[in-house]
Design a protein around this motif. Structure first.
Motif, mmCIF file in Angstrom:
data_model
loop_
_atom_site.group_PDB
_atom_site.id
_atom_site.type_symbol
_atom_site.label_atom_id
_atom_site.label_comp_id
_atom_site.label_asym_id
_atom_site.label_seq_id
_atom_site.Cartn_x
_atom_site.Cartn_y
_atom_site.Cartn_z
ATOM 1 N N ILE A 1 -7.215 -18.886 9.117
ATOM 2 C CA ILE A 1 -7.648 -17.517 8.859
ATOM 3 C C ILE A 1 -8.528 -17.531 7.615
ATOM 4 C CG2 ILE A 1 -6.852 -15.208 8.179
ATOM 5 C CD1 ILE A 1 -4.292 -15.736 9.721
ATOM 6 N N LEU A 2 -9.566 -16.695 7.619
ATOM 7 C CA LEU A 2 -10.435 -16.536 6.461
ATOM 8 C C LEU A 2 -10.219 -15.140 5.901
ATOM 9 C CD1 LEU A 2 -12.723 -17.896 4.796
ATOM 10 C CD2 LEU A 2 -14.353 -16.750 6.323
ATOM 11 N N SER A 3 -9.766 -15.057 4.659
ATOM 12 C CA SER A 3 -9.373 -13.773 4.081
ATOM 13 C C SER A 3 -10.058 -13.524 2.743
ATOM 14 C CB SER A 3 -7.853 -13.730 3.860
ATOM 15 O OG SER A 3 -7.158 -13.826 5.086
ATOM 16 N N VAL A 4 -10.181 -12.250 2.418
ATOM 17 C CA VAL A 4 -10.680 -11.837 1.105
ATOM 18 C C VAL A 4 -9.544 -11.174 0.335
ATOM 19 C CG1 VAL A 4 -12.205 -10.247 -0.126
ATOM 20 C CG2 VAL A 4 -13.076 -11.561 1.823
ATOM 21 N N HIS A 5 -9.180 -11.755 -0.796
ATOM 22 C CA HIS A 5 -8.234 -11.160 -1.730
ATOM 23 C C HIS A 5 -8.889 -10.897 -3.087
ATOM 24 C CE1 HIS A 5 -5.561 -13.521 1.023
ATOM 25 N NE2 HIS A 5 -4.814 -12.436 0.943
ATOM 26 N N PHE A 6 -9.932 -11.681 -3.394
ATOM 27 C CA PHE A 6 -10.561 -11.625 -4.721
ATOM 28 C C PHE A 6 -11.939 -10.979 -4.626
ATOM 29 C CE2 PHE A 6 -7.868 -15.436 -4.576
ATOM 30 C CZ PHE A 6 -6.992 -15.156 -5.613
ATOM 31 N N LEU A 7 -12.166 -9.982 -5.477
ATOM 32 C CA LEU A 7 -13.465 -9.331 -5.549
ATOM 33 C C LEU A 7 -14.123 -9.648 -6.886
ATOM 34 C CD1 LEU A 7 -12.729 -5.801 -4.013
ATOM 35 C CD2 LEU A 7 -13.626 -7.848 -2.875
ATOM 36 N N GLN A 8 -15.412 -9.898 -6.833
ATOM 37 C CA GLN A 8 -16.170 -10.233 -8.039
ATOM 38 C C GLN A 8 -16.947 -9.022 -8.519
ATOM 39 O OE1 GLN A 8 -19.433 -12.976 -7.522
ATOM 40 N NE2 GLN A 8 -19.257 -13.755 -9.601
ATOM 41 N N TYR A 9 -16.800 -8.739 -9.805
ATOM 42 C CA TYR A 9 -17.551 -7.641 -10.421
ATOM 43 C C TYR A 9 -17.711 -7.943 -11.903
ATOM 44 C CZ TYR A 9 -18.968 -2.946 -11.850
ATOM 45 O OH TYR A 9 -19.665 -1.885 -12.368
ATOM 46 N N ASN A 10 -18.939 -7.761 -12.415
ATOM 47 C CA ASN A 10 -19.221 -8.028 -13.830
ATOM 48 C C ASN A 10 -18.791 -9.427 -14.258
ATOM 49 O OD1 ASN A 10 -20.546 -5.682 -14.416
ATOM 50 N ND2 ASN A 10 -18.818 -4.682 -15.440
ATOM 51 N N ASN A 11 -19.094 -10.408 -13.414
ATOM 52 C CA ASN A 11 -18.862 -11.822 -13.725
ATOM 53 C C ASN A 11 -17.388 -12.193 -13.883
ATOM 54 O OD1 ASN A 11 -21.665 -12.507 -13.767
ATOM 55 N ND2 ASN A 11 -21.812 -11.545 -15.794
ATOM 56 N N HIS A 12 -16.492 -11.391 -13.310
ATOM 57 C CA HIS A 12 -15.103 -11.810 -13.273
ATOM 58 C C HIS A 12 -14.507 -11.387 -11.937
ATOM 59 C CE1 HIS A 12 -12.967 -7.934 -13.822
ATOM 60 N NE2 HIS A 12 -14.058 -7.577 -14.464
ATOM 61 N N ILE B 1 -15.024 -0.389 -11.568
ATOM 62 C CA ILE B 1 -16.216 -0.501 -10.725
ATOM 63 C C ILE B 1 -16.941 0.834 -10.590
ATOM 64 C CG2 ILE B 1 -15.072 -0.102 -8.502
ATOM 65 C CD1 ILE B 1 -16.766 -2.387 -7.361
ATOM 66 N N GLY B 2 -16.249 1.932 -10.897
ATOM 67 C CA GLY B 2 -16.891 3.234 -10.898
ATOM 68 C C GLY B 2 -16.200 4.270 -10.049
ATOM 69 N N SER B 3 -15.706 3.855 -8.880
ATOM 70 C CA SER B 3 -15.014 4.785 -7.994
ATOM 71 C C SER B 3 -14.290 4.004 -6.910
ATOM 72 C CB SER B 3 -15.994 5.762 -7.346
ATOM 73 O OG SER B 3 -16.805 5.098 -6.392
#
Length: 263
Positions: A114-125, A143-145
């Motif tokens: 399975i290919l999953s997304v748990h980590f989101l990148q924003y502002n270089n972290h 992130i703003g909202s």
């Protein structure tokens, strides 16, 4: 034919110590004919896990014992149930090369993944967006909202579909609406149906299948599967292939809500 294609194991660093046999015996007792163990794969060596205990993925030193134990257990039960050796692979934006190299090495040993997304990148972290209610709400503010957070999540899932992860890239997308995990902690609910439907149509176009994941029904701030029921109906209407997954981290949760999903 009853299949559960998303099951964790005693090798999960944030799960339980329930044995493989405990999961398997329960699956047989509930008339499942096929299961896939999909333990969280080790994260890329150069990636810093942002969770407090840094235990989102399997210890790299446990990978070989995991595969060996499953290979042995698979043969033990081959006359009773189909057992697939699998992993849940994290798609982490910016770490495609390391992930591809890992899959090139371990892919030939797997039956499923399975290919999953748990980590989101924003502002270089990076943020593990499903870690806790507090992290989820803080990230939305950062992130703003909430709407922006949702957009980033679905865009990252779309990136995972487009990413070049090599020959052994998983073809099943894990819990495609995981961003709903803490939705009832929000002041207002966001209508993201169009974003989800566009994502599922893209999965269909690119030849992927969906992890129809029941775990969200057990989450008090989610109260729905991933994806929600009306989107499951949409997935069926466009003939998007899917595999039920309980995402069980304990034997007790194995096949959770299967009879709700398939009454």
């Amino acid at each position: 034919m009853k299949k559960d294609g998303h099951i964790h194991t005693p090798f999960c660093p944030h799960g339980s110590n329930d044995s493989f046999e405990k999961y398997i015996e329960k699956a047989i007792a509930h008339n499942f004919t096929e299961i896939t163990f999909t333990e969280h794969a080790p994260l890329p060596n150069s990636f810093m896990d942002p969770t407090p205990n840094q235990n989102s993925g399997m210890d790299p030193n446990s990978l070989l014992p995991y595969l060996e134990k499953l290979s042995y257990t698979k043969k033990q039960y081959e006359n009773h149930i189909i057992i697939n050796i699998g992993l849940e692979i994290d798609y982490i934006s910016g770490y495609e090369k390391e992930t591809r190299n890992f899959l090139d090495e371990v892919g030939p040993l797997l039956d499923d993944a399975i290919l999953s997304v748990h980590f989101l990148q924003y502002n270089n972290h990076y943020t593990c967006v499903d870690f806790s209610e507090e992290v989820y709400l803080q990230f939305a503010r950062e992130i703003g909202s909430v709407k922006d957070m949702y957009h980033l999540y679905y865009e990252t899932v779309r990136q995972s579909i487009d990413a070049d992860l090599g020959t052994y890239k998983p073809k099943r997308i894990g819990h495609p609406t995981l961003i709903h995990k803490f939705q009832h902690a929000l002041d207002t609910q966001i209508d993201d149906d169009l974003l989800i439907k566009e994502l599922l149509l893209y999965m269909k176009e690119k030849g992927y299948e969906m992890d129809l994941n029941s775990a969200g029904l057990s989450k008090t701030l989610c109260k729905e599967p991933y994806p929600p029921f009306h989107i499951i109906d949409f997935a069926k209407s466009i003939h998007l292939p899917y595999v039920f997954g309980s995402d069980a981290h304990t034997a007790r949760d194995l096949h959770q809500h299967y009879n709700v999903i398939f009454p």
